[in-house]
Design a protein around this motif. Structure first.
Motif, PDB file in Angstrom:
ATOM      1  N   THR A  30       0.545  -1.374   0.111  1.00  0.00           N
ATOM      2  CA  THR A  30       0.085   0.286   0.100  1.00  0.00           C
ATOM      3  C   THR A  30       1.438   1.005   0.023  1.00  0.00           C
ATOM      4  OG1 THR A  30      -1.311  -1.160   1.539  1.00  0.00           O
ATOM      5  CG2 THR A  30      -1.359   0.827   1.108  1.00  0.00           C
ATOM      6  N   GLY A  31       1.991   1.164   0.495  1.00  0.00           N
ATOM      7  CA  GLY A  31       3.231   2.285   0.338  1.00  0.00           C
ATOM      8  C   GLY A  31       3.774   3.030  -0.737  1.00  0.00           C
ATOM      9  N   LEU A  32       4.414   1.969  -1.327  1.00  0.00           N
ATOM     10  CA  LEU A  32       4.842   1.406  -2.163  1.00  0.00           C
ATOM     11  C   LEU A  32       3.462   1.970  -3.172  1.00  0.00           C
ATOM     12  CD1 LEU A  32       7.553   0.234  -3.514  1.00  0.00           C
ATOM     13  CD2 LEU A  32       6.128  -1.805  -4.134  1.00  0.00           C
ATOM     14  N   VAL A  33       2.637   1.678  -3.458  1.00  0.00           N
ATOM     15  CA  VAL A  33       1.693   2.431  -4.974  1.00  0.00           C
ATOM     16  C   VAL A  33       1.234   3.724  -4.087  1.00  0.00           C
ATOM     17  CG1 VAL A  33      -0.801   2.050  -5.330  1.00  0.00           C
ATOM     18  CG2 VAL A  33       0.828   0.311  -5.540  1.00  0.00           C
ATOM     19  N   LEU A  34       1.451   4.849  -3.037  1.00  0.00           N
ATOM     20  CA  LEU A  34       0.936   5.146  -2.847  1.00  0.00           C
ATOM     21  C   LEU A  34       1.889   6.153  -2.630  1.00  0.00           C
ATOM     22  CD1 LEU A  34      -1.119   4.981   0.416  1.00  0.00           C
ATOM     23  CD2 LEU A  34      -2.103   5.198  -1.618  1.00  0.00           C
ATOM     24  N   THR A  35       2.966   6.455  -2.350  1.00  0.00           N
ATOM     25  CA  THR A  35       3.846   6.933  -2.646  1.00  0.00           C
ATOM     26  C   THR A  35       4.529   6.911  -4.241  1.00  0.00           C
ATOM     27  OG1 THR A  35       5.933   4.891  -2.164  1.00  0.00           O
ATOM     28  CG2 THR A  35       5.032   6.612  -0.606  1.00  0.00           C
ATOM     29  N   ILE A  36       4.857   5.610  -4.661  1.00  0.00           N
ATOM     30  CA  ILE A  36       5.686   6.038  -6.165  1.00  0.00           C
ATOM     31  C   ILE A  36       4.452   6.075  -7.441  1.00  0.00           C
ATOM     32  CG2 ILE A  36       6.661   4.479  -7.895  1.00  0.00           C
ATOM     33  CD1 ILE A  36       8.165   4.922  -6.122  1.00  0.00           C
ATOM     34  N   GLY A  37       3.460   5.570  -6.509  1.00  0.00           N
ATOM     35  CA  GLY A  37       1.755   5.828  -7.127  1.00  0.00           C
ATOM     36  C   GLY A  37       1.808   7.285  -7.852  1.00  0.00           C
ATOM     37  N   GLY A  38       1.269   7.963  -6.748  1.00  0.00           N
ATOM     38  CA  GLY A  38       1.872   9.388  -5.980  1.00  0.00           C
ATOM     39  C   GLY A  38       2.747   9.771  -6.838  1.00  0.00           C
ATOM     40  N   MET A  39       3.587  10.120  -7.114  1.00  0.00           N
ATOM     41  CA  MET A  39       4.710  10.275  -7.723  1.00  0.00           C
ATOM     42  C   MET A  39       4.564  10.596  -9.048  1.00  0.00           C
ATOM     43  SD  MET A  39       8.169  10.369  -6.233  1.00  0.00           S
ATOM     44  CE  MET A  39       8.399   8.254  -5.731  1.00  0.00           C
ATOM     45  N   ALA A  40       4.285   9.430 -10.126  1.00  0.00           N
ATOM     46  CA  ALA A  40       3.923   8.899 -11.179  1.00  0.00           C
ATOM     47  C   ALA A  40       2.677   9.307 -11.685  1.00  0.00           C
ATOM     48  CB  ALA A  40       3.923   7.378 -11.509  1.00  0.00           C
ATOM     49  N   PHE A  71       4.803   4.368   4.187  1.00  0.00           N
ATOM     50  CA  PHE A  71       5.714   3.630   3.689  1.00  0.00           C
ATOM     51  C   PHE A  71       6.835   3.120   4.610  1.00  0.00           C
ATOM     52  CE2 PHE A  71       9.406   2.459   1.254  1.00  0.00           C
ATOM     53  CZ  PHE A  71       8.321   1.189   0.341  1.00  0.00           C
ATOM     54  N   ALA A  72       6.988   4.331   5.108  1.00  0.00           N
ATOM     55  CA  ALA A  72       8.214   4.060   5.833  1.00  0.00           C
ATOM     56  C   ALA A  72       8.233   3.158   7.227  1.00  0.00           C
ATOM     57  CB  ALA A  72       8.805   5.745   6.508  1.00  0.00           C
ATOM     58  N   PHE A  73       6.681   3.350   7.690  1.00  0.00           N
ATOM     59  CA  PHE A  73       5.899   2.441   9.149  1.00  0.00           C
ATOM     60  C   PHE A  73       6.186   1.443   8.770  1.00  0.00           C
ATOM     61  CE2 PHE A  73       2.142   1.078  11.136  1.00  0.00           C
ATOM     62  CZ  PHE A  73       2.196   0.826  12.083  1.00  0.00           C
ATOM     63  N   SER A  74       5.797   0.601   7.702  1.00  0.00           N
ATOM     64  CA  SER A  74       5.287  -0.121   6.600  1.00  0.00           C
ATOM     65  C   SER A  74       6.518  -1.234   6.766  1.00  0.00           C
ATOM     66  CB  SER A  74       3.972  -0.700   5.880  1.00  0.00           C
ATOM     67  OG  SER A  74       5.912  -0.643   4.485  1.00  0.00           O
ATOM     68  N   ILE A  75       7.982  -0.229   6.259  1.00  0.00           N
ATOM     69  CA  ILE A  75       8.998  -1.103   6.488  1.00  0.00           C
ATOM     70  C   ILE A  75       9.955  -0.600   7.449  1.00  0.00           C
ATOM     71  CG2 ILE A  75      11.310  -0.679   4.590  1.00  0.00           C
ATOM     72  CD1 ILE A  75       9.309  -1.886   3.373  1.00  0.00           C
ATOM     73  N   ALA A  76      10.351  -0.461   8.126  1.00  0.00           N
ATOM     74  CA  ALA A  76      10.919  -0.069   9.831  1.00  0.00           C
ATOM     75  C   ALA A  76      10.650   0.557  10.777  1.00  0.00           C
ATOM     76  CB  ALA A  76      11.781   1.083   8.797  1.00  0.00           C
ATOM     77  N   GLY A  96      12.933  -3.460  -2.369  1.00  0.00           N
ATOM     78  CA  GLY A  96      13.860  -2.921  -3.682  1.00  0.00           C
ATOM     79  C   GLY A  96      13.080  -2.118  -4.422  1.00  0.00           C
ATOM     80  N   VAL A  97      11.945  -2.783  -4.733  1.00  0.00           N
ATOM     81  CA  VAL A  97      10.426  -2.999  -5.908  1.00  0.00           C
ATOM     82  C   VAL A  97      10.756  -1.736  -5.830  1.00  0.00           C
ATOM     83  CG1 VAL A  97       8.701  -2.418  -6.993  1.00  0.00           C
ATOM     84  CG2 VAL A  97       9.659  -4.882  -5.472  1.00  0.00           C
ATOM     85  N   ALA A  98      10.335   0.038  -4.750  1.00  0.00           N
ATOM     86  CA  ALA A  98      10.479   1.489  -4.551  1.00  0.00           C
ATOM     87  C   ALA A  98      11.347   1.376  -4.788  1.00  0.00           C
ATOM     88  CB  ALA A  98      10.493   1.296  -2.774  1.00  0.00           C
ATOM     89  N   ILE A  99      12.989   0.803  -4.736  1.00  0.00           N
ATOM     90  CA  ILE A  99      14.149   2.002  -5.024  1.00  0.00           C
ATOM     91  C   ILE A  99      14.401   1.870  -6.280  1.00  0.00           C
ATOM     92  CG2 ILE A  99      17.088   1.463  -5.334  1.00  0.00           C
ATOM     93  CD1 ILE A  99      15.657  -0.282  -1.788  1.00  0.00           C
ATOM     94  N   GLU A 147      16.757   5.660   1.221  1.00  0.00           N
ATOM     95  CA  GLU A 147      16.677   4.723   0.720  1.00  0.00           C
ATOM     96  C   GLU A 147      17.801   3.593   2.315  1.00  0.00           C
ATOM     97  OE1 GLU A 147      16.028   4.839  -2.650  1.00  0.00           O
ATOM     98  OE2 GLU A 147      14.724   4.663  -3.361  1.00  0.00           O
ATOM     99  N   LEU A 148      18.581   4.202   1.898  1.00  0.00           N
ATOM    100  CA  LEU A 148      19.747   3.694   2.816  1.00  0.00           C
ATOM    101  C   LEU A 148      19.188   4.079   4.903  1.00  0.00           C
ATOM    102  CD1 LEU A 148      23.102   3.764   1.613  1.00  0.00           C
ATOM    103  CD2 LEU A 148      22.465   1.682   1.658  1.00  0.00           C
ATOM    104  N   LEU A 149      19.308   4.500   4.788  1.00  0.00           N
ATOM    105  CA  LEU A 149      19.343   5.297   5.761  1.00  0.00           C
ATOM    106  C   LEU A 149      17.276   4.439   6.577  1.00  0.00           C
ATOM    107  CD1 LEU A 149      19.152   9.357   6.088  1.00  0.00           C
ATOM    108  CD2 LEU A 149      20.423   7.709   7.362  1.00  0.00           C
ATOM    109  N   LEU A 150      16.687   4.408   5.404  1.00  0.00           N
ATOM    110  CA  LEU A 150      15.260   3.285   5.582  1.00  0.00           C
ATOM    111  C   LEU A 150      15.917   2.259   5.518  1.00  0.00           C
ATOM    112  CD1 LEU A 150      12.430   3.292   5.757  1.00  0.00           C
ATOM    113  CD2 LEU A 150      11.983   3.362   2.832  1.00  0.00           C
ATOM    114  N   ALA A 151      16.467   1.339   5.122  1.00  0.00           N
ATOM    115  CA  ALA A 151      17.303   0.153   5.720  1.00  0.00           C
ATOM    116  C   ALA A 151      18.339  -0.151   6.589  1.00  0.00           C
ATOM    117  CB  ALA A 151      18.794  -0.284   4.211  1.00  0.00           C
ATOM    118  N   VAL A 152      18.761   1.051   7.436  1.00  0.00           N
ATOM    119  CA  VAL A 152      19.372   0.941   8.735  1.00  0.00           C
ATOM    120  C   VAL A 152      17.839   0.754   9.738  1.00  0.00           C
ATOM    121  CG1 VAL A 152      20.593   2.474  10.230  1.00  0.00           C
ATOM    122  CG2 VAL A 152      21.393   1.628   7.564  1.00  0.00           C
ATOM    123  N   GLY A 153      16.995   1.366   8.947  1.00  0.00           N
ATOM    124  CA  GLY A 153      15.628   1.701  10.230  1.00  0.00           C
ATOM    125  C   GLY A 153      15.164   0.393  10.448  1.00  0.00           C
TER     126      GLY A 153
END
Lengths: 275, 179
Positions: A131-141, A173-178, A197-200, A240-246
């Motif tokens: 959901t976070g992926l679709v909202l962030t990337i979809g929103g930008m698209a 998105f950050a909440f759901s990932i980290a 990875g898909v988001a990146i 995104e690296l910071l998100l991976a650290v999270g």
């Protein structure tokens, strides 16, 4: 340079002015009061979380204030705003664990209600990484591939709505990932790594399209498009690296075990809130 | 849970290769703008054509190859994290303070520099750390830095593995592995 940019900020300065800064200050104050109480509590509260949450609010406020090194109506200024509001500020806010703090601070009955809400179906859908992926990337698209971006230049309301969307979608998105906050339906770490990875890949591809000026409908000269795309590409990498650290910071097995116990307890009788 | 220190060598190295790629990609390509993937393609050792970063087509090709480089870098980081997660199932919090892991990550960064340097700068010659007068010195310095990182990282992981009992519980040494 920054001092020179401190004149009237393009569009939306009226709406993004006092009310937004006042509510940001109020949010920071509430968090700080609750956090200091939790800090004095025997269980304590991490100073890192306090710093992270307040830092997130400061970042969002700084991004809305005229602090860009580029002219206010330059596409690079907008990209810088989007990066901070949509990626850096939400991650910092998420790492402040505001839901956990609220659960610590409210009476048990309210906590139970919040716990039930977190277990609900809508919460499961909203807190899913896809959901976070679709909202962030979809929103930008939608913003960059349709005339929407051009329309935000003339409508302050639309401009503010886009910022709000970036902040909320980025937070989800950050909440759901980290997120360190409880999310009973949060998928496994390998699944979240794949979604990340898909988001990146999607984020970098969008940046490349903006760089090339292909498919996008952004009324800006090529030099601004390229500068903004570079900011998005590499600024996005660091976020995104910071998100991976999270993500790895929430790997602790003790947390996973507690979460399992909580969700079992909540499913069995809902008599033990997510404290 | 007993796992030999070698258990996190692969994910540590992968993470190091990926993070080393980011240092190269963000610092050298973007911030300092020293080079892109194909900025020396005209003088390369393979006939791939000329893609100077000053023409639109050249810039497009450089962007495309920077993009592929980016994909490999990210895959290394995410695969490293995934393997690490699957191999280390306890005391994950302490894992990130383990000298074994950081040693392997630093060694992985060195591996990135050496492999990237030898293939792209020396064998293919598609770009150099800095193009121009100091090209060779810069390319050699890049390799020397890589070698130092490998040696330093290897020593660091070994020192962590030696006092694993006290230092790095997640990678407790099993019997017979004592050095």
């Amino acid at each position: 340079m920054i001092g020179m940019a401190a004149h009237s900020h393009g569009h939306g300065s009226d709406l993004e002015g006092l009310p937004v800064f006042a509510s940001a200050a109020a949010l920071a104050a509430v968090y700080l009061v609750l956090a200091i109480r939790a800090y004095r509590d025997p269980r304590g509260w991490s100073a890192w979380r306090i710093a992270s949450f307040l830092g997130g609010i400061a970042l969002a406020v700084a991004a809305l204030a005229p602090t860009s090194p580029f002219p206010p109506d330059d596409f690079r200024s907008h990209m810088l705003q989007h990066l901070v509001i949509g990626m850096y500020a939400p991650l910092a806010l998420v790492m402040g664990a505001p839901i956990t703090l609220v659960l610590r601070s409210v009476p048990a009955s309210t906590g139970r209600r919040i716990g039930r809400a977190l277990h609900s179906r809508p919460a499961a859908l909203l807190s899913h990484p896809v959901t976070g992926l679709v909202l962030t990337i979809g929103g930008m698209a939608v913003l960059y591939f349709t005339p929407l971006y051009g329309a935000t230049a003339t409508s302050p309301l639309l401009h503010d709505a886009v910022h709000l969307h970036f902040l909320l979608a980025g937070y989800l998105f950050a909440f759901s990932i980290a997120g360190p906050d409880p999310a009973p339906h949060r998928p496994s770490v390998p699944f979240r790594l794949v979604v990340l990875g898909v988001a990146i890949a999607a984020h970098a591809s969008l940046a490349q399209l903006i760089y090339a000026g292909a498919l996008v409908q952004i009324p800006a000269p090529p030099v601004e498009l390229r500068g903004a795309a570079d900011l998005m590409y590499y600024g996005g990498d660091i976020a995104e690296l910071l998100l991976a650290v999270g993500l790895v910071s929430t790997w602790r097995p003790a947390r996973a075990a507690t979460r399992a116990r909580r969700s079992i307890g909540a499913r069995a009788s809902a008599n033990f809130p997510l404290t | 849970m007993t796992r030999r220190p070698e258990g996190i060598a692969l994910p540590g190295l992968l993470l190091g290769v990926g993070l080393g790629g980011f240092v190269d990609g963000i610092l050298l390509h973007q911030v300092l703008q020293w080079h892109h993937m194909l900025t020396s393609s005209a003088t390369a050792n393979i006939p791939i054509g000329d893609y100077p970063a000053t023409t639109v087509h050249g810039l497009q090709m450089n962007t495309l190859w920077d993009g592929l480089f980016h994909v490999v870098t990210w895959l290394a980081v995410l695969a490293g994290l995934g393997i690490l997660y699957s191999r280390v199932t306890r005391a994950r919090g302490r894992l990130w303070r383990s000298r074994v892991l950081w040693g392997w990550i630093i060694a992985g960064w060195g591996v990135f520099n050496v492999v990237e340097g030898v293939i792209d700068h020396h064998i293919l010659g598609i770009h150099h750390v800095i193009s121009g007068e100091y090209q060779t010195i810069a390319d050699v310095a890049f390799l020397v830095l890589g070698a130092l990182l490998i040696v330093g990282g290897w020593l660091l992981q070994r020192s962590g593995a030696t006092d694993a009992g006290a230092q790095a519980p997640p990678v407790r040494v099993t019997g017979g592995d004592a050095r």
